[in-house]
Structures are given as C-alpha cells and as structure tokens.
Design a protein around this motif. Structure first.
Motif, mmCIF file in Angstrom:
data_model
loop_
_atom_site.group_PDB
_atom_site.id
_atom_site.type_symbol
_atom_site.label_atom_id
_atom_site.label_comp_id
_atom_site.label_asym_id
_atom_site.label_seq_id
_atom_site.Cartn_x
_atom_site.Cartn_y
_atom_site.Cartn_z
ATOM 1 N N ILE A 57 0.823 -1.210 0.000
ATOM 2 C CA ILE A 57 0.000 0.000 0.000
ATOM 3 C C ILE A 57 0.861 1.266 0.000
ATOM 4 C CG2 ILE A 57 -2.032 -1.100 1.010
ATOM 5 C CD1 ILE A 57 -1.231 0.162 3.701
ATOM 6 N N SER A 58 2.151 1.119 0.216
ATOM 7 C CA SER A 58 3.107 2.218 0.072
ATOM 8 C C SER A 58 4.492 1.603 -0.047
ATOM 9 C CB SER A 58 3.047 3.178 1.261
ATOM 10 O OG SER A 58 3.671 2.617 2.403
ATOM 11 N N ARG A 59 5.509 2.428 -0.250
ATOM 12 C CA ARG A 59 6.875 1.898 -0.354
ATOM 13 C C ARG A 59 7.315 1.207 0.933
ATOM 14 N NH1 ARG A 59 9.404 3.907 -4.918
ATOM 15 N NH2 ARG A 59 8.392 5.739 -5.844
ATOM 16 N N ASN A 60 6.713 1.593 2.056
ATOM 17 C CA ASN A 60 7.182 1.121 3.358
ATOM 18 C C ASN A 60 6.235 0.165 4.073
ATOM 19 O OD1 ASN A 60 9.688 2.747 3.583
ATOM 20 N ND2 ASN A 60 8.245 4.457 3.483
ATOM 21 N N TYR A 61 4.984 0.041 3.612
ATOM 22 C CA TYR A 61 3.999 -0.738 4.369
ATOM 23 C C TYR A 61 3.291 -1.783 3.520
ATOM 24 C CZ TYR A 61 4.314 2.148 8.559
ATOM 25 O OH TYR A 61 4.762 2.775 9.698
ATOM 26 N N ILE A 62 3.079 -2.952 4.159
ATOM 27 C CA ILE A 62 2.316 -4.066 3.603
ATOM 28 C C ILE A 62 1.075 -4.267 4.459
ATOM 29 C CG2 ILE A 62 2.335 -6.535 3.064
ATOM 30 C CD1 ILE A 62 4.332 -4.851 1.407
ATOM 31 N N LEU A 63 -0.067 -4.488 3.814
ATOM 32 C CA LEU A 63 -1.315 -4.780 4.511
ATOM 33 C C LEU A 63 -1.572 -6.277 4.438
ATOM 34 C CD1 LEU A 63 -3.878 -3.620 5.907
ATOM 35 C CD2 LEU A 63 -4.861 -3.348 3.607
ATOM 36 N N THR A 64 -1.863 -6.910 5.598
ATOM 37 C CA THR A 64 -2.092 -8.345 5.656
ATOM 38 C C THR A 64 -3.109 -8.654 6.750
ATOM 39 O OG1 THR A 64 -0.983 -10.518 5.710
ATOM 40 C CG2 THR A 64 -0.174 -8.831 7.239
ATOM 41 N N ALA A 65 -3.284 -9.920 7.076
ATOM 42 C CA ALA A 65 -4.230 -10.328 8.123
ATOM 43 C C ALA A 65 -3.527 -10.441 9.469
ATOM 44 C CB ALA A 65 -4.867 -11.666 7.764
ATOM 45 N N ALA A 66 -4.241 -10.074 10.528
ATOM 46 C CA ALA A 66 -3.673 -10.163 11.879
ATOM 47 C C ALA A 66 -3.330 -11.597 12.250
ATOM 48 C CB ALA A 66 -4.653 -9.565 12.891
ATOM 49 N N HIS A 67 -4.163 -12.551 11.831
ATOM 50 C CA HIS A 67 -3.896 -13.933 12.253
ATOM 51 C C HIS A 67 -2.653 -14.516 11.583
ATOM 52 C CE1 HIS A 67 -6.355 -15.127 8.641
ATOM 53 N NE2 HIS A 67 -5.525 -16.146 8.644
ATOM 54 N N CYS A 68 -2.141 -13.841 10.549
ATOM 55 C CA CYS A 68 -0.890 -14.275 9.924
ATOM 56 C C CYS A 68 0.333 -13.940 10.769
ATOM 57 C CB CYS A 68 -0.739 -13.622 8.554
ATOM 58 S SG CYS A 68 -1.877 -14.238 7.301
ATOM 59 N N VAL A 69 0.194 -12.991 11.683
ATOM 60 C CA VAL A 69 1.348 -12.501 12.441
ATOM 61 C C VAL A 69 1.097 -12.545 13.947
ATOM 62 C CG1 VAL A 69 2.277 -11.083 10.579
ATOM 63 C CG2 VAL A 69 0.549 -10.121 12.099
ATOM 64 N N THR A 70 0.190 -13.407 14.381
ATOM 65 C CA THR A 70 -0.091 -13.570 15.806
ATOM 66 C C THR A 70 -0.289 -15.053 16.125
ATOM 67 O OG1 THR A 70 -2.471 -13.278 15.463
ATOM 68 C CG2 THR A 70 -1.198 -11.310 16.070
ATOM 69 N N ALA A 71 -0.196 -15.376 17.394
ATOM 70 C CA ALA A 71 -0.479 -16.728 17.872
ATOM 71 C C ALA A 71 -0.966 -16.624 19.314
ATOM 72 C CB ALA A 71 0.757 -17.612 17.786
ATOM 73 N N GLU A 72 -1.684 -17.619 19.752
ATOM 74 C CA GLU A 72 -2.192 -17.637 21.124
ATOM 75 C C GLU A 72 -1.202 -18.351 22.026
ATOM 76 O OE1 GLU A 72 -5.770 -19.976 23.124
ATOM 77 O OE2 GLU A 72 -6.528 -18.317 21.884
ATOM 78 N N ASP A 73 -0.842 -17.711 23.131
ATOM 79 C CA ASP A 73 0.043 -18.318 24.111
ATOM 80 C C ASP A 73 -0.647 -19.544 24.724
ATOM 81 O OD1 ASP A 73 1.084 -18.735 26.996
ATOM 82 O OD2 ASP A 73 2.583 -17.402 26.138
ATOM 83 N N GLY A 74 0.013 -20.694 24.662
ATOM 84 C CA GLY A 74 -0.592 -21.934 25.137
ATOM 85 C C GLY A 74 -0.905 -21.957 26.611
ATOM 86 N N GLU A 75 -0.184 -21.171 27.409
ATOM 87 C CA GLU A 75 -0.391 -21.174 28.858
ATOM 88 C C GLU A 75 -1.353 -20.094 29.302
ATOM 89 O OE1 GLU A 75 3.360 -20.960 30.810
ATOM 90 O OE2 GLU A 75 4.067 -22.892 30.027
ATOM 91 N N THR A 76 -1.204 -18.886 28.770
ATOM 92 C CA THR A 76 -2.019 -17.764 29.239
ATOM 93 C C THR A 76 -3.229 -17.490 28.356
ATOM 94 O OG1 THR A 76 -0.793 -16.093 27.970
ATOM 95 C CG2 THR A 76 0.081 -16.697 30.147
#
Length: 255
Positions: A57-76
């Motif tokens: 979307i610009s020279r410096n930024y990419i737009l993607t999905a949040a679930h592609c760059v997150t994970a749920e901590d197995g303990e908390t």
C-alpha cells in the motif's frame, strides 16, 4: 458451522488487479496469473518460508491479516505478536519460491480490536523501502463500500483444494460481493467490519490465502480471513472489509 482461518504452513494469498478475462479455473485449482498482473501482491514469509499473502500500500507498508502474524500463548491464552525479525516479504514475483526481491520486516502493527475473526488486519513496516516497477507497485485502499453483486478479483498461492497441493505460480479468480445483511446472516457475525464473497462450489479461497487482497475497481476492498464449511463449499468466504478500516489503515501506515 466450521469456520477456518486461511493461514497455512507453506502457502499464500489472494490479491488482484483488473484482469481482462475471467479465468475458467479457480484459486482452488486456478488460472495462472500473468507477469505484472498483480504488482501489489507479496508473499509473507516466516523464518524464510512462505505462509500468507499481503498487499503493497506504500513503499514502506504491507497490509495483511492479523492472524498471519499472531499466535495464542498456550499457557495464558493471550495473543502474542510474531517478532518482526522472523518475518520477511517477497515482492515482484509470480513464483512463491524465487525471483523478485526479499525484504525484512522491521515492525508489526496488529489491529487493537482483533479477535473472533473480526478486525483481522495488520500492517508490516519494511526495513527498507520498495523500489517501484511494473512488477512492484502499490494498490489504493477502498474509497467506497463495495456494492452487492460486484465482481471482485482474488488471487493467491493458496491450496488448490482442501488438503491439496500448493501452486508455485500465482492463481486468480473472480467472486461476487454479498450485501452486508447477507454477509452477516451467512456468517452469524453481526458486524459491518466484514465483506463476504460468494462463489459456486469448488471455487474460492483455501488454506494459505490468508492476508491477501480482494480487489474491486482497482482498489483493495478485502483481506482474506476465513472460509466456512471447508475450501470451495457453497458458503461465502470472509474478509476484513478495507473500507470499514480505512481510517485505521491511513493513520497507522501514515498514508
């Protein structure tokens, strides 16, 4: 009803530009994209392996999905953002394995209200700016709501069918935007933050298409999020609605 996020361990995305012909195939088995057809399309890579899609979307930024760059901590059970130094993008190539340029990610910005399949978007700040060409170019973010019945182009390196193979070359197809009411009743998610794309059976998105764009009128209108009932079912596919999130994107990407 089974709702499945479209992330995969070795595949990719939806995206698009305005094509001249409708493909006979499908992203679930699709038609090959041609050179420079989708210059905004990128491959998001985790530790060097292709995992999701994204859009320039610009020279410096990419737009993607949040679930592609997150994970749920197995303990908390808390949401953990993937460290930027484990991520990179490949731009300027139809081949998910080679060519183009690979640039590391410097920062990850996840929507603060992401959860339960809603507000599923994130921005990636690149370590160095992209150099534009006929194969690397930004796409405009949605300036208006997408009308019901509109033809929306998707593209990606997602699986050709449920548990199927991954294509090496970018694929594309045309789906149909549903009304807000039909989207909400189909997904049972009563939020205006989604756009749903309808399709015939054996068409649509699949695992690995997460984070990639859906395009209408040369603007990105959706970010691939989930399928219902498995890939290519007769149920619509769910995307984060870019027009709904326009102000958030402009503010955080400094557009």
């Amino acid at each position: 009803m089974l709702v499945t996020l479209l992330i995969a361990c070795a595949t990719l995305v939806l995206a698009t530009a305005a094509p001249t012909d409708v493909p006979a195939g499908r992203v679930v088995g699709g038609a090959d994209a041609v050179d420079a057809q989708f210059p905004h399309q990128v491959s998001l890579r985790y530790k060097g392996s292709h995992t999701c899609g994204g859009s320039i979307i610009s020279r410096n930024y990419i737009l993607t999905a949040a679930h592609c760059v997150t994970a749920e901590d197995g303990e908390t059970g808390e949401l953990v953002v993937t460290p930027a130094n484990q991520l990179s993008i490949r731009a300027g190539s139809l081949d998910r394995l080679s060519n183009g340029v690979v640039i590391n990610v410097a920062d990850v910005i996840v929507h603060e209200n992401y959860g339960s399949f809603l507000n599923d978007l994130a921005l990636l700040l690149l370590e160095s700016p992209l150099i534009y060409s006929d194969r690397i170019a930004p796409i405009q973010i949605a300036s208006t709501d997408t009308p019901a019945g509109a033809d929306v182009v998707i593209s990606g390196w997602g699986r050709l069918k449920t548990n199927g193979d991954l294509p090496r070359q970018l694929q594309w197809n045309v789906l149909s935007a549903l009304s807000n009411l039909r989207c909400q009743t189909s997904t049972l998610m009563f939020s205006s933050s989604l756009i749903c794309l309808g399709h015939e059976r054996n068409n649509g998105a699949c695992n690995g298409d997460s984070g990639g764009p859906a395009v209408y009128n040369n603007e990105i209108v959706g970010i691939a999020g989930f399928v219902m009932g498995g890939c290519g079912s007769n149920l619509p596919d769910g995307y984060a609605k870019v027009f709904y999130h326009r102000d958030w994107i402009i503010k955080n990407a400094k557009l």
